[in-house]
Design an enzyme around this catalytic site. Structure first.
Site, short mmCIF file in Angstrom:
data_model
loop_
_atom_site.label_atom_id
_atom_site.label_comp_id
_atom_site.label_asym_id
_atom_site.label_seq_id
_atom_site.Cartn_x
_atom_site.Cartn_y
_atom_site.Cartn_z
CD GLU A 1 -3.05 -1.02 2.11
OE1 GLU A 1 -3.02 -0.26 2.91
OE2 GLU A 1 -4.16 -1.67 2.06
CG ASP B 1 -1.02 5.10 1.12
OD1 ASP B 1 -1.98 4.76 0.77
OD2 ASP B 1 -0.56 4.61 2.20
CB SER C 1 -5.72 1.76 2.27
OG SER C 1 -5.93 1.10 3.37
CG ASP D 1 -26.69 12.03 0.43
OD1 ASP D 1 -25.80 11.14 0.95
OD2 ASP D 1 -27.61 12.22 0.76
CB ILE D 2 -23.09 7.82 -1.64
CG1 ILE D 2 -21.94 8.71 -1.90
CG2 ILE D 2 -23.23 6.35 -2.18
CD1 ILE D 2 -21.83 8.87 -3.58
N GLY E 1 -28.48 11.91 3.15
CA GLY E 1 -27.98 12.33 4.34
C GLY E 1 -26.69 11.54 4.79
CG ASP F 1 -24.63 6.66 4.35
OD1 ASP F 1 -23.66 5.87 4.54
OD2 ASP F 1 -24.86 7.45 3.59
#
Length: 560
Positions: free
Chosen positions: A288, A292, A473, A515-516, A539, A541
């Site tokens: 990772e 990054d 990540s 918003d998802i 909203g 979540d």
């Protein structure tokens, strides 16, 4: 990423109690105890009396609540002190032990023939090296060997310890004692690589750049991230790495040649070693670290990126370098404007960094709501995302529209109460959906994640090939890059950097997030045939937080 440390899974006793350890109790007060070892650990027998162990003492700070109050004052857009971040000296005045504490601890050390090493810039953490037999006497306890059933690893711990009279009121805790090791290693998300995502768009700009995986051009189009280079070299973006997560310069070069050929040749990053950390270029593993660095350097055009690489010589026990890193950054006269990382005292160390204007972003995790117990009936909240002084980044998948990534962690803390800044948003969610998974989580706890970004099929270059990586990540460095670019523009406008985001996010910033409302975090729970995860809703979540960013809308909200 990693699960909540057992460091908080104990009872703190602020009163004199009967000591089960017998005759040594006359001048001691029980300070911490746990009724039993955590699940998976078995007590093998007494620890070898002659074995030397390293213990860390957290000294009482002068005014720990003052740091928190200051953090909120400089982070709340409605405050007259908004953006007026504290200096290193101002923070240390809050957390440095009072002279009475220093004198009492030094006298106790001298009386017992001990020497200590300071572990923090303010002197509120020290370490001592003592044989087990001496530690038993010093803290009226019996250290034992405990074995972890799954790994076979053995560790020395105790179920209770006491403080002698001279230290009472001067030492907050001794570590590691009643806390047990948990793996802080980043969990591979290979199980998620088989999850299909859905998209309804069959043509247009997004399909052209996102249909073959998540790449720099895909994120730039999806979140409207500009190609415009940053201009301020003191606006640093920090990334955390650990041994085994080396980021290779040559692999970054190949990655940028493919996805950012417009960038200056030789664009690179610097390394800051902590606890003997070294970004070993001969370490061959795909990690990772590549993710990054390739995505922060590739997205945050010309923002100076520093890789804070943590080695094995950590001084913070089971915290595996996280506290050492926080203390190392706190020691800097000018800490980075943003840090993408992958509890008590550690969480408060993050508050100190926030009070100085550093934005801390943590991946929410890749284990859904945390169906960690045997029947999945109780969800686990993951540290450090459940710390109220950091910004937690959940995950999405797909691109038109985005939906919740099935592995994205989120939920409610069992240890930290819900901060005021998210009361309205979380209360609205609970009012509408509080019956879902009722009893599986602490509805009064700090809720996370706060925001989200894509977590699926990030293409990295390693070795001689391009690979897909899944997980939050990937979400966190994406968001960190956006904040770094915003900070650069704020500096050009002679305005303070964003610092601790959350009070601003929940009051104003959310308007710049998409918003998802579809998808869920059921992957891990379904895999063990137990409870359901959380679902993305209108909203805030507990899967995607307030949603995913739009850089152009963030500029509007910030009047840039």
């Amino acid at each position: 990423m990693f699960t909540t440390s057992a460091l908080v899974a104990f009872v703190y006793l602020g009163l004199v109690a009967a000591n089960p350890l017998g005759a040594r109790s006359s001048t001691f007060q029980v300070h911490e105890l746990r009724r039993a070892a955590p699940q998976g650990f078995t007590q093998v027998g007494p620890a070898p009396a002659e074995q030397t162990i390293s213990l860390r003492l957290a000294l009482a700070q002068s005014d720990p609540d003052g740091v928190i109050d200051s953090l909120y004052k400089v982070s709340d857009p409605d405050s007259a002190s908004y953006g007026q971040y504290l200096t290193k000296d101002e923070v240390q005045q809050f957390v440095a032990p009072q002279s009475a504490t220093v004198n009492a601890v030094n006298a106790w050390l001298k009386e017992n023939g001990l020497t200590s090493k300071s572990l923090s810039p303010a002197g509120d953490w020290i370490s001592i090296q003592v044989p087990v037999s001496k530690a038993n006497e010093l803290f009226n306890t019996d250290f034992s060997v405990f074995r972890h059933a799954e790994t076979g690893a053995e560790t020395i711990r105790t179920l209770a310890y006491s403080l002698p009279v001279p230290l009472q009121g001067h030492v907050d805790l001794v570590h590691p004692t009643v806390s047990f090791p948990t793996s802080f290693a980043l969990k591979p998300s290979s199980q998620a690589s088989q999850v299909a995502f859905h998209t309804t768009v069959e043509e247009g700009g997004l399909k052209a750049v996102c249909s073959n995986g998540t790449t720099i051009p895909c994120l730039q189009e999806l979140y409207k991230i500009p190609l415009t280079p940053a201009v301020h070299k003191d606006n640093e973006l920090g990334v955390t790495g650990f041994f085994g997560n080396s980021a290779h310069y040559a692999w970054l070069e190949t990655f940028l040649e493919k996805y950012r050929p417009d960038m200056n040749p030789g664009t690179n990053f610097s390394v800051f070693g902590i606890d003997g950390g070294d970004n070993d270029q001969n370490y061959p593993s795909v990690s990772e670290g590549e993710l990054d660095i390739q995505y922060t350097v590739g997205l945050a055009t010309d923002v100076p990126v520093t890789y804070y690489f943590i080695g094995f010589d950590n001084q913070d026990g089971d915290l595996d370098g996280f506290l050492d890193e926080a203390n190392a950054i706190l020691a800097l006269d000018k800490p980075p404007a943003g840090v993408d990382y992958e509890l008590r005292k550690l969480c408060r160390a993050y508050a100190q960094l926030g009070a100085r204007g550093t934005t801390l972003l943590f991946a929410a995790g890749d284990d859904g709501p945390g169906c960690g117990n045997d029947d999945g009936s109780v969800f686990e909240a993951f540290f450090p995302s459940n710390c109220p002084f950091v910004t937690s980044v959940g995950g999405t998948q797909g691109y038109a529209p985005e939906e919740a990534w099935t592995g994205s962690s989120g939920g409610f803390s069992n240890y930290y109460s819900r901060p005021a800044y998210q009361d309205a948003a979380v209360s609205a969610y609970l009012k509408a959906h509080g019956q879902d998974n009722k009893g599986a989580y602490n509805a009064t706890g700090r809720a996370f994640p706060d925001i989200a970004a894509k977590a699926d099929e990030f293409i990295i270059y390693a070795g001689d090939s391009f690979y897909p990586i899944f997980g939050t990540s990937a979400s966190s460095p994406t968001m960190a890059s956006i904040i770094a670019l915003l900070n650069d523009r704020l500096e050009s406008a002679h305005r303070p950097q964003l610092g601790f985001l959350n009070p601003w996010l929940y009051k104003q910033g959310y308007k710049a997030f998409t918003d998802i409302t579809t998808g869920n975090s059921s992957l891990q729970c379904e895999s063990n045939g137990t409870a359901h995860g959380f679902s993305a809703m209108q909203g805030w979540d507990p899967v995607t937080g307030l949603g995913t960013p739009r850089f152009d809308k963030l500029l509007e909200i910030l009047h840039l």
